[in-house]
Write a protein that holds these residues in place. Structure first.
Motif, short mmCIF file in Angstrom:
data_model
loop_
_atom_site.label_atom_id
_atom_site.label_comp_id
_atom_site.label_asym_id
_atom_site.label_seq_id
_atom_site.Cartn_x
_atom_site.Cartn_y
_atom_site.Cartn_z
N ILE A 1 26.16 -93.62 -38.86
CA ILE A 1 26.42 -92.20 -39.12
C ILE A 1 25.23 -91.34 -38.71
N PHE A 2 24.03 -91.76 -39.11
CA PHE A 2 22.84 -90.96 -38.83
C PHE A 2 22.58 -90.85 -37.33
N TRP A 3 22.58 -91.99 -36.66
CA TRP A 3 22.29 -91.96 -35.22
C TRP A 3 23.50 -91.55 -34.41
N TYR B 1 25.47 -89.14 -35.31
CA TYR B 1 25.39 -87.69 -35.33
C TYR B 1 24.37 -87.21 -34.30
N ASN C 1 24.90 -84.90 -30.91
CA ASN C 1 24.33 -83.56 -30.97
C ASN C 1 23.02 -83.46 -30.20
N THR D 1 18.90 -84.61 -35.42
CA THR D 1 19.32 -85.46 -36.54
C THR D 1 19.69 -84.65 -37.77
N LEU D 2 20.44 -85.31 -38.67
CA LEU D 2 20.83 -84.69 -39.94
C LEU D 2 19.61 -84.59 -40.85
N ALA E 1 21.95 -86.30 -45.77
CA ALA E 1 22.55 -87.42 -45.05
C ALA E 1 22.71 -88.61 -46.00
#
Lengths: 245, 258
Positions: free
Chosen positions: B87-89, B91, B95, B99-100, B105
């Motif tokens: 999910i983190f990477w 995103y 984008n 990063t979030l 996050a």
């Protein structure tokens, strides 16, 4: 000829491939107390559950004041609030006190104000002799008390008809009397009642009409005095002889 | 004793790190559990709505139920540590490398992971409520929604509370996996301290004790809440035959009827 409140027209109900109701025709008049008797598995409870629409009808029709309730063009919940049911297992709301059990259905379904609903609930709780226990929860009461609260809950909806589904079958013998006494007094006041029961004395003494159901059909019906004194069909005779022994 | 000296040194020198980590761990675990419960309530309730008789609505219901099942199976069936990275990477990948923010996050990841488990907990809670409770509600004319909000959900909440507490405890411990994306929770902080002091054993032993104190106190507190929700054991009888204004208190243990 008085108008029928509820009429069943060739009502059939099957579970999977087993046909439980094989075409029931029945008219219930206003202020009438009808007892429905028959052996276990004969379909009498299923018939009552069909009337309350807790079971889907397979074929045939149920009418309320001449209007079909199975077609989908009536408000089912409005109909149900007028023909409330009292269950063998009480089905009181476990998360509410005795008072809330009688108040909440009125405020939620009938949109009555809290004060009006409470006054109405207290009136009927008093009638069934449970006004002292308004703060108790269902788990704290005996079976007979729970059933009397369930009757008060049904009454406080001010329904047209009350359907009783073996209201005393889950009770200890010494508690059957208190519930039957309440029902007897209701019958005396002209409430329309359909009572599925194994209490032959109640059926004989209190009801205006007895319906004997056997294997999914109405086998015999008539005046309770006559029915119990001299049943016409063999099946009714056999059924009654088992009870009277 | 060198051991005690090291422990004392870490506690006195690095306590701001430990406190910050502890705070973030609790923040993420608590909000994650609450949001997860909300997700689970929505999905669990939606999943138990009786199927409509109308074909179109029925199809839509089945489709939604299928999507919920996919969500539950995917998030229950993969490790939260891997989910964090994806999910983190993921995103960041979509984008252009942006990063979030870390704490949101972390909360997001814990919430949707917990939501998957909560869906099944809530669904189990609903189907374990006696069918008679639904029938009692329907028989007086309540709609499914009215039956749910007035009768079923209050009973479900009380019944599932032990499982919800369990999820909360699991979340306090499992937030430690968020260190892989750099969330500054307790484990991440311990890692930082350990690199500065090289007292690896002492550092992790300290956070071990801190984790235990957190989970133990949380379970005690929730036990009290459970008892409160179970309702009072006693009730009052209003009036008696001899005295209409009497108030008699009856306790459950003294139950005299039936």
């Amino acid at each position: 000829m008085m108008e029928s409140v509820i009429s069943l027209k060739n009502l059939k109900k099957s579970f999977d491939n087993r046909e439980i109701l094989k075409g029931i025709d029945l008219e219930i008049k206003k202020n009438e107390v009808v007892s429905v008797i028959g052996s276990s598995g004969s379909g009498k409870s299923t018939m009552l559950r069909c009337i309350n629409l807790l079971e889907d009808v397979t074929s045939g029709d149920i009418c309320f004041y001449g209007k079909s309730v199975t077609g989908g063009d009536i408000d089912i919940n409005d109909y149900r609030s007028k023909i409330v049911m009292v269950f063998q297992q009480f089905n009181l709301f476990n998360n509410m006190t005795v008072l809330d059990n009688c108040v909440r259905p009125q405020t939620v379904v009938l949109k009555r104000s809290k004060e009006e609903a409470k006054a109405n609930a207290l009136k009927y709780l008093k009638k069934v002799g449970m006004a002292e226990y308004i703060n108790a929860r269902p788990a704290q009461l005996s079976g007979g008390m729970k059933q009397r609260v369930a009757i008060a809950r049904a009454l406080s909806m001010n329904p047209e008809v009350i359907l009783f589904d073996e209201p005393t079958s889950a009770l200890d013998p010494e508690m059957v009397g208190e519930v039957l006494d309440v029902m007897r007094s209701l019958a005396g006041e002209g409430l329309t009642m359909i009572v599925v029961t194994h209490e032959m004395a109640f059926a004989r003494d209190v009801s205006d009409r007895v319906i004997f159901i056997d294997e999914g059909v109405i086998c015999e019906e008539g005046n309770p005095k006559e029915f119990f004194a001299s049943p016409k069909t063999e099946r009714a005779k056999a059924f009654l002889s088992r009870f009277l022994q | 004793m060198e051991f005690f000296q090291n422990v004392l040194d870490i506690l006195t020198k690095y306590y701001p790190y430990l406190l910050e980590g502890l705070g973030y761990t609790m923040l993420i675990a608590l909000t994650g559990t609450i949001l997860g419960l909300l997700i689970g309530l929505i999905t669990g309730i939606v999943k138990t709505v009786p199927l409509s008789k109308r074909g179109g609505v029925r199809f839509l219901q089945k489709l939604i139920n299928f999507i919920i099942s996919c969500y539950v199976e995917i998030f229950r069936g993969t490790p939260m540590m891997v989910q964090s990275m994806v999910i983190f990477w993921g995103y960041a990948f979509m984008n252009g490398g942006e990063t979030l923010p870390l704490i949101p996050a972390g909360i997001f990841i814990v919430s949707i992971n917990t939501g998957a488990y909560m869906t099944e907990i809530v669904r189990g809670g609903i189907i374990s409520v006696d069918k008679g409770q639904f029938e009692g509600a329907y028989s007086v004319g309540m709609t499914h929604t009215q039956a749910m909000t007035n009768v079923i959900i209050p009973q479900v909440m009380r019944n599932i509370l032990p499982s919800v507490s369990n999820e909360f405890v699991i979340n306090i411990k499992d937030t430690s996996v968020l260190n892989v994306i750099g969330v500054m929770e307790l484990y991440f902080m311990a890692n930082k301290i350990q690199m500065m002091t090289w007292n690896i054993f002492e550092t992790y032993l300290i956070i071990c004790v801190i984790y235990f104190i957190m989970t133990f106190s949380v379970t005690r507190i929730l036990r009290v809440v459970e008892k409160k929700l179970a309702g009072s054991d006693s009730y009052t009888i209003c009036g008696s035959q001899s005295d209409p204004d009497a108030e008699i208190h009856v306790k459950k243990e003294e139950k005299v009827f039936g």
